[in-house]
Structures are given as structure tokens and as C-alpha cells.
Design a protein around this motif. Structure first.
Motif, PDB file in Angstrom:
ATOM      1  N   GLN A 196      -3.829   0.739 -20.257  1.00  0.00           N
ATOM      2  CA  GLN A 196      -4.995   1.623 -18.679  1.00  0.00           C
ATOM      3  C   GLN A 196      -4.753   0.880 -17.372  1.00  0.00           C
ATOM      4  OE1 GLN A 196      -8.728  -0.083 -20.814  1.00  0.00           O
ATOM      5  NE2 GLN A 196      -8.918   2.539 -19.952  1.00  0.00           N
ATOM      6  N   LEU A 197      -4.844  -0.207 -17.109  1.00  0.00           N
ATOM      7  CA  LEU A 197      -4.465  -0.741 -15.608  1.00  0.00           C
ATOM      8  C   LEU A 197      -2.398  -0.595 -15.585  1.00  0.00           C
ATOM      9  CD1 LEU A 197      -5.646  -4.336 -15.976  1.00  0.00           C
ATOM     10  CD2 LEU A 197      -6.832  -2.753 -14.564  1.00  0.00           C
ATOM     11  N   VAL A 198      -1.531  -0.604 -16.764  1.00  0.00           N
ATOM     12  CA  VAL A 198      -0.554  -0.394 -16.279  1.00  0.00           C
ATOM     13  C   VAL A 198      -0.548   1.078 -15.478  1.00  0.00           C
ATOM     14  CG1 VAL A 198       2.014   0.069 -17.369  1.00  0.00           C
ATOM     15  CG2 VAL A 198       0.136  -2.368 -17.617  1.00  0.00           C
ATOM     16  N   GLN A 199      -0.948   1.658 -16.647  1.00  0.00           N
ATOM     17  CA  GLN A 199      -1.482   3.040 -16.270  1.00  0.00           C
ATOM     18  C   GLN A 199      -1.913   3.645 -15.212  1.00  0.00           C
ATOM     19  OE1 GLN A 199      -3.684   5.353 -18.823  1.00  0.00           O
ATOM     20  NE2 GLN A 199      -2.353   7.175 -18.470  1.00  0.00           N
ATOM     21  N   ARG A 200      -2.689   2.826 -14.308  1.00  0.00           N
ATOM     22  CA  ARG A 200      -3.605   2.786 -12.902  1.00  0.00           C
ATOM     23  C   ARG A 200      -2.758   2.576 -12.210  1.00  0.00           C
ATOM     24  NH1 ARG A 200      -9.012  -0.201 -13.255  1.00  0.00           N
ATOM     25  NH2 ARG A 200     -10.473   1.025 -15.176  1.00  0.00           N
ATOM     26  N   ALA A 201      -1.784   1.437 -11.957  1.00  0.00           N
ATOM     27  CA  ALA A 201      -0.625   0.996 -11.144  1.00  0.00           C
ATOM     28  C   ALA A 201       0.575   2.038 -10.629  1.00  0.00           C
ATOM     29  CB  ALA A 201       0.161  -0.434 -11.409  1.00  0.00           C
ATOM     30  N   SER A 202       0.808   2.360 -11.657  1.00  0.00           N
ATOM     31  CA  SER A 202       2.299   3.441 -11.955  1.00  0.00           C
ATOM     32  C   SER A 202       1.232   4.638 -10.930  1.00  0.00           C
ATOM     33  CB  SER A 202       2.384   4.229 -13.712  1.00  0.00           C
ATOM     34  OG  SER A 202       2.884   4.909 -13.344  1.00  0.00           O
ATOM     35  N   GLY A 203      -0.072   5.136 -11.595  1.00  0.00           N
ATOM     36  CA  GLY A 203      -0.596   6.160 -10.847  1.00  0.00           C
ATOM     37  C   GLY A 203      -0.906   6.246  -8.996  1.00  0.00           C
ATOM     38  N   LEU A 204      -0.383   4.865  -8.935  1.00  0.00           N
ATOM     39  CA  LEU A 204      -0.631   4.222  -7.704  1.00  0.00           C
ATOM     40  C   LEU A 204       0.575   4.609  -6.780  1.00  0.00           C
ATOM     41  CD1 LEU A 204      -2.408   1.393  -7.616  1.00  0.00           C
ATOM     42  CD2 LEU A 204      -3.367   2.998  -6.956  1.00  0.00           C
ATOM     43  N   VAL A 205       2.180   4.934  -7.700  1.00  0.00           N
ATOM     44  CA  VAL A 205       3.307   4.920  -7.140  1.00  0.00           C
ATOM     45  C   VAL A 205       2.974   5.549  -5.842  1.00  0.00           C
ATOM     46  CG1 VAL A 205       6.100   5.267  -7.314  1.00  0.00           C
ATOM     47  CG2 VAL A 205       4.383   3.945  -9.252  1.00  0.00           C
ATOM     48  N   PRO A 206       2.764   7.646  -5.734  1.00  0.00           N
ATOM     49  CA  PRO A 206       2.973   8.081  -5.216  1.00  0.00           C
ATOM     50  C   PRO A 206       2.503   7.396  -3.512  1.00  0.00           C
ATOM     51  CG  PRO A 206       2.434   9.191  -6.831  1.00  0.00           C
ATOM     52  CD  PRO A 206       2.424   8.026  -7.543  1.00  0.00           C
ATOM     53  N   VAL A 207       1.050   7.249  -3.874  1.00  0.00           N
ATOM     54  CA  VAL A 207       0.939   7.141  -2.346  1.00  0.00           C
ATOM     55  C   VAL A 207       1.360   5.856  -1.428  1.00  0.00           C
ATOM     56  CG1 VAL A 207      -1.182   5.246  -3.624  1.00  0.00           C
ATOM     57  CG2 VAL A 207      -1.455   6.616  -1.129  1.00  0.00           C
ATOM     58  N   LEU A 208       2.251   4.910  -2.622  1.00  0.00           N
ATOM     59  CA  LEU A 208       2.434   3.707  -1.708  1.00  0.00           C
ATOM     60  C   LEU A 208       3.312   3.710  -1.445  1.00  0.00           C
ATOM     61  CD1 LEU A 208       1.508   0.581  -4.773  1.00  0.00           C
ATOM     62  CD2 LEU A 208       0.635   1.791  -2.848  1.00  0.00           C
ATOM     63  N   GLN A 209       4.530   4.417  -1.994  1.00  0.00           N
ATOM     64  CA  GLN A 209       5.443   4.862  -1.895  1.00  0.00           C
ATOM     65  C   GLN A 209       5.994   5.979  -0.409  1.00  0.00           C
ATOM     66  OE1 GLN A 209       7.589   7.120  -5.001  1.00  0.00           O
ATOM     67  NE2 GLN A 209       9.305   5.613  -5.708  1.00  0.00           N
ATOM     68  N   LYS A 210       4.702   6.366  -0.085  1.00  0.00           N
ATOM     69  CA  LYS A 210       4.203   7.587   1.143  1.00  0.00           C
ATOM     70  C   LYS A 210       4.170   6.595   2.463  1.00  0.00           C
ATOM     71  CE  LYS A 210       0.987  10.505   2.753  1.00  0.00           C
ATOM     72  NZ  LYS A 210      -0.899  11.060   2.244  1.00  0.00           N
ATOM     73  N   HIS A 211       3.760   5.698   2.004  1.00  0.00           N
ATOM     74  CA  HIS A 211       3.029   4.336   3.337  1.00  0.00           C
ATOM     75  C   HIS A 211       4.339   3.673   3.224  1.00  0.00           C
ATOM     76  CE1 HIS A 211      -0.998   7.040   3.926  1.00  0.00           C
ATOM     77  NE2 HIS A 211      -1.422   6.120   2.647  1.00  0.00           N
ATOM     78  N   ALA A 212       5.023   3.352   2.158  1.00  0.00           N
ATOM     79  CA  ALA A 212       5.679   2.005   2.077  1.00  0.00           C
ATOM     80  C   ALA A 212       6.208   2.123   3.695  1.00  0.00           C
ATOM     81  CB  ALA A 212       6.807   2.146   1.532  1.00  0.00           C
ATOM     82  N   ALA A 213       7.104   2.754   4.246  1.00  0.00           N
ATOM     83  CA  ALA A 213       7.849   3.029   5.489  1.00  0.00           C
ATOM     84  C   ALA A 213       7.344   3.248   6.541  1.00  0.00           C
ATOM     85  CB  ALA A 213       8.754   4.274   5.795  1.00  0.00           C
ATOM     86  N   TRP A 214       5.889   3.023   6.950  1.00  0.00           N
ATOM     87  CA  TRP A 214       4.720   2.918   7.994  1.00  0.00           C
ATOM     88  C   TRP A 214       4.307   1.706   8.164  1.00  0.00           C
ATOM     89  CZ3 TRP A 214       0.775   0.622   8.294  1.00  0.00           C
ATOM     90  CH2 TRP A 214      -0.248   0.913   9.243  1.00  0.00           C
ATOM     91  N   SER A 215       4.319   1.312   6.761  1.00  0.00           N
ATOM     92  CA  SER A 215       4.618  -0.396   6.478  1.00  0.00           C
ATOM     93  C   SER A 215       5.483  -1.588   6.840  1.00  0.00           C
ATOM     94  CB  SER A 215       3.819  -0.744   5.337  1.00  0.00           C
ATOM     95  OG  SER A 215       2.468  -0.334   4.443  1.00  0.00           O
ATOM     96  N   GLU A 216       6.599  -1.094   6.485  1.00  0.00           N
ATOM     97  CA  GLU A 216       6.944  -1.651   7.503  1.00  0.00           C
ATOM     98  C   GLU A 216       7.720  -1.338   8.759  1.00  0.00           C
ATOM     99  OE1 GLU A 216      11.554  -3.011   5.583  1.00  0.00           O
ATOM    100  OE2 GLU A 216      11.939  -0.699   6.129  1.00  0.00           O
ATOM    101  N   GLU A 217       7.378  -0.465   9.468  1.00  0.00           N
ATOM    102  CA  GLU A 217       7.103  -0.085  11.105  1.00  0.00           C
ATOM    103  C   GLU A 217       6.314  -1.188  11.257  1.00  0.00           C
ATOM    104  OE1 GLU A 217       7.649   2.715  14.122  1.00  0.00           O
ATOM    105  OE2 GLU A 217       7.473   3.928  12.080  1.00  0.00           O
ATOM    106  N   ASN A 218       4.991  -1.242  10.817  1.00  0.00           N
ATOM    107  CA  ASN A 218       3.369  -1.747  11.393  1.00  0.00           C
ATOM    108  C   ASN A 218       3.929  -3.161  10.694  1.00  0.00           C
ATOM    109  OD1 ASN A 218       2.302   0.836  12.994  1.00  0.00           O
ATOM    110  ND2 ASN A 218       3.389   1.725  11.395  1.00  0.00           N
ATOM    111  N   ARG A 219       4.931  -3.062  10.314  1.00  0.00           N
ATOM    112  CA  ARG A 219       4.198  -5.030   9.508  1.00  0.00           C
ATOM    113  C   ARG A 219       3.029  -5.370   8.860  1.00  0.00           C
ATOM    114  NH1 ARG A 219       4.388  -8.538  13.269  1.00  0.00           N
ATOM    115  NH2 ARG A 219       3.475  -6.943  15.041  1.00  0.00           N
ATOM    116  N   ARG A 220       2.402  -4.516   8.604  1.00  0.00           N
ATOM    117  CA  ARG A 220       1.109  -4.311   7.298  1.00  0.00           C
ATOM    118  C   ARG A 220       0.925  -3.388   6.684  1.00  0.00           C
ATOM    119  NH1 ARG A 220      -3.649  -4.383  11.479  1.00  0.00           N
ATOM    120  NH2 ARG A 220      -5.089  -4.877   9.150  1.00  0.00           N
TER     121      ARG A 220
END
Length: 393
Positions: free
Chosen positions: A11-35
Motif C-alpha cells: 500500500q505504501l509503495v502504491q501511494r508513493a507511485s501515485g505521487l510520481v506525477p505531482v513530484l515530477q510536475k514540481h521538480a523543475a520549480w523545486s530546482e529553480e527555487n532551491r527547495r
């Protein structure tokens, strides 16, 4: 005491897999803003990622390290910085569970509490009535910008006996944040520095670092829990490796996503997929990723098995945990390097994730405790019949 429905590993692995789209969506923003983006933090919290090493009595899951590896692998597929930060929270969070129960009552009273920290004793502590006064600075404090507490390490001086390193817990609001995280990799982790100026820490929130490294708990209520029965370094090693495996898998996914449309410029290959060189490259990379995952799972199995057995750890077992950590980092970095090099000049554009993955995995493997050469040397030293030359095993 809270009643907790503890999700299974799947279940926890499935939850983590479900987070992939939102984390990918914000990865570039996080890199640019250093957080990390606030939505990424909220998503991780909602999925229960920050509860995985928290005692059940506080609403946590007391997840074993195999679960940590598999969850962090899924997070690493999305964003190395998010996966790394979550993994870092697991380690000081586990360390908090070594403290007396009344200290845990205070720390874990915050839902989805996040504890950051470092093992570097780059501060001084002086005894005073009821506790210590701490002055100093700590670097590479991943996740500090979203933390509630920090585990700090200082050299205790001025008391009876020789100077000795101690571990303490301090609210992050009592520390100064130094915005100095300007790096080539893992930018989104927000691994800023923090500092203390005449910070008073009550004695109950202080432990000798030796007790933490040996996994000697001051918590009667955690004494029977399997996940709190290990020395710290094997626990930290098993907590960290999943994100590295995940980044290697992310590189593989990014490479194969572009492969059908790519040619090899200035050659006769109109399709990169038809080139024998490509066949050799992807075979080498994929096999290294598989080997990295093997070492990550072997490390987790060692930590979890010893916890179930409640058996003492030998020096050889402790060092083998460091060796597996180093092997994961080496193999994953080699795989990412192969895939990045095979991705061609167009992959250096900032909208191509593989360039970020390559920089992130390079940054992680340069970490002092994760460096492949450092871990390999330690392992070889023991194999040659010598004593370890470090307390960090």
C-alpha cells in the motif's frame, strides 16, 4: 495513545507511485527555487511518507527498512530531491525514537512532524543548569526549510571528563536559517545551513552520540519495537539507498521515452535504437540498475532480520551495510552516466529530466557517508583483517 491503521508495504509503495506525477510536475520549480514545492510536501504528508518511522503510539507506521527502500525508489523515479529529503527525514526521525519517552511526546505531538539533522559535530556545547548552551553552525541540513525540529551534534566541553560529541534536539524555530544552498545538484532538497547562538537545550533532549550510533535507546516504550533495535549507521544506510535506485530508474525511463525518435547525428543511424552501441549501453545500464537494487534489498534484509531476531551486530555486519550502500551508489551513478552520455547533445537542455538526474545522483554519491570509494575502502580494510578506522559503522 493513537489508534493507527498501519498500511502494508504494498500500500505504501502504491501511494508513493501515485505521487510520481505531482513530484515530477514540481521538480523543475523545486530546482529553480532551491527547495521543495509546498504541494510536494503536502502530497508526501498526505501519503503518510513522514509517518513511516514514527512509533505506532503516535500515529506512525513503524515501517521496516525494506519498505523504506521500495517507497524511496518510487519517489526517486519522480524527483531525486524529494526522495532524498524524505529519506533524510526518516533518519533523524528514527534517532528521535532513541530519546526518552517524554521527549518523544513533545516532538511527535506535531502531526506529520519532520525532523532534519546532520551527524557533523560542528558546534560547541557548554554545561549549564538544567542542560547545555550550544553555539555553532551545521551545513547540508536537507529539508530544514520544511522541518519542525533539528537533530544537532556538538562537542561537549567544560564538564567533567574529556570533550565528547553529543546529540540534541532543538525546535527549528530556535535556529537561524542560512540561505547558502547554491549547488550543481540536489538543488530542490533545500540543504541549507543552520546555526545556533547561545541556544539552551534541556538535558532531557541530549544524548551521547555513542548511544545513538550503537542504537542504545533511552526509550522504554520503544525497547520492544523491531525497527529500533539496530545501530544507527546500518539504519541510515538502508534509509538512504532507495532514492539512489529510484534516480537510476528515472534515468532509464527518461532515456527509453526519447529513444524511438532519436537518431545518432553524423552517423548512418537514422534510429538510435538500431545501433549496436546503443544495445551495449542499455544492457550495461540496466544490469547495473538491477545490481544496485539487489544490494539495496540485501542491506534492508540484513537490518530487518537483525531487528526481528533482536541479535547483536558484529563489526563485519556493520561494515557490510556500509559496503552495500557504497555499491548501490557506485552502480546507480555508473548506470546514470551511461544513459546520460547516450542521450546526446539535446539532453543538456533544462527541460530534459536526465540532465537533472545526472547532476542529482552525482551530488548524492559525493555525500561523505555515501561515497562509493569511502565505503569500499572501509569494507576492504575489514576484509584484510584490520580494525575499522571510524566510529561511523
Amino acid at each position: 495513545m493513537q489508534k493507527t491503521d498501519i498500511p502494508a508495504r504494498e500500500q505504501l509503495v502504491q501511494r508513493a507511485s501515485g505521487l510520481v506525477p505531482v513530484l515530477q510536475k514540481h521538480a523543475a520549480w523545486s530546482e529553480e527555487n532551491r527547495r521543495l514545492h509546498e504541494e510536494s510536501i503536502e502530497a508526501l504528508a498526505d501519503a503518510g511518507i513522514f509517518r513511516m518511522r514514527v512509533p505506532v503510539r503516535y500515529g506512525g507506521y513503524e515501517s521496516d527498512t525494506r519498505t523504506l527502500v521500495d517507497v524511496a525508489t518510487e519517489l526517486g523515479r519522480a524527483d531525486g530531491s524529494a526522495a532524498w529529503t524524505a529519506s533524510v527525514y526518516w533518519i533523524p526521525g528514527w534517532m528521535t525514537c532513541m530519546f526518552p519517552d517524554q521527549v518523544q511526546d513533545e516532538v511527535f505531538s506535531t502531526p506529520d512532524v519532520r525532523v532534519c539533522g546532520t551527524l557533523s559535530p560542528s558546534a560547541l556545547a557548554i554545561p549549564t543548569d538544567g542542560g547545555l548552551v550550544v553555539n555553532g553552525k551545521w551545513g547540508f541540513v536537507s529539508g530544514a526549510l520544511h522541518s519542525h525540529w533539528q537533530e544537532i551534534v556538538a562537542i561537549l566541553v567544560g564538564g567533567e571528563g574529556e570533550p565528547m560529541p553529543v546529540v540534541a534536539l532543538a525546535p527549528i524555530s530556535d535556529l537561524q536559517i542560512i540561505d547558502d544552498w547554491y549547488t550543481s545538484g540536489m538543488k530542490g532538497s533545500g540543504s541549507v545551513s543552520t546555526a545556533a547562538t547561545n541556544l539552551f537545550v534541556p538535558q532531557e533532549r541530549v544524548l551521547p552520540i555513542g548511544a545513538i550510533l550503537q542504537g542504545l535507546s533511552a526509550s522504554p516504550q520503544n525497547a520492544a519495537a523491531e525497527i529500533y533495535r539496530a545501530p544507527m549507521l546500518p539504519v541510515a544506510s538502508a534509509s538512504s539507498v532507495g532514492c539512489v535506485v529510484g534516480m537510476a530508474k528515472a534515468a532509464k525511463e527518461a532515456f527509453f521515452a526519447r529513444l524511438p525518435e532519436r537518431k545518432i547525428t553524423y552517423t548512418g543511424y537514422s534510429k538510435q535504437a538500431k545501433a549496436p552501441l546503443t544495445h551495449l549501453q542499455v544492457d550495461a545500464a540496466v544490469m547495473k540498475i538491477d545490481e544496485a537494487e539487489f544490494h539495496a534489498h540485501r542491506l534492508a534484509e540484513l537490518v530487518d532480520t537483525k531487528g526481528v531476531q533482536n541479535a547483536p551486530w558484529t563489526v563485519g555486519e556493520r561494515v557490510s551495510a556500509r559496503a552495500d550502500l557504497g555499491a548501490v551508489c557506485r552502480l546507480a551513478k555508473e548506470a546514470v552516466d551511461i544513459l546520460a552520455m547516450a542521450s546526446g547533445g539535446s539532453s543538456i537542455y533544462s527541460d530534459q529530466p536526465i540532465q537533472r538526474i545526472a547532476r542529482d545522483v552525482n551530488a548524492v554519491t559525493m555525500h561523505a557517508l555515501m561515497h562509493p570509494d569511502t565505503n569500499a575502502e572501509l569494507h576492504g580494510r575489514i576484509l584484510c583483517g584490520l580494525e575499522p578506522d571510524t566510529l561511523y559503522i
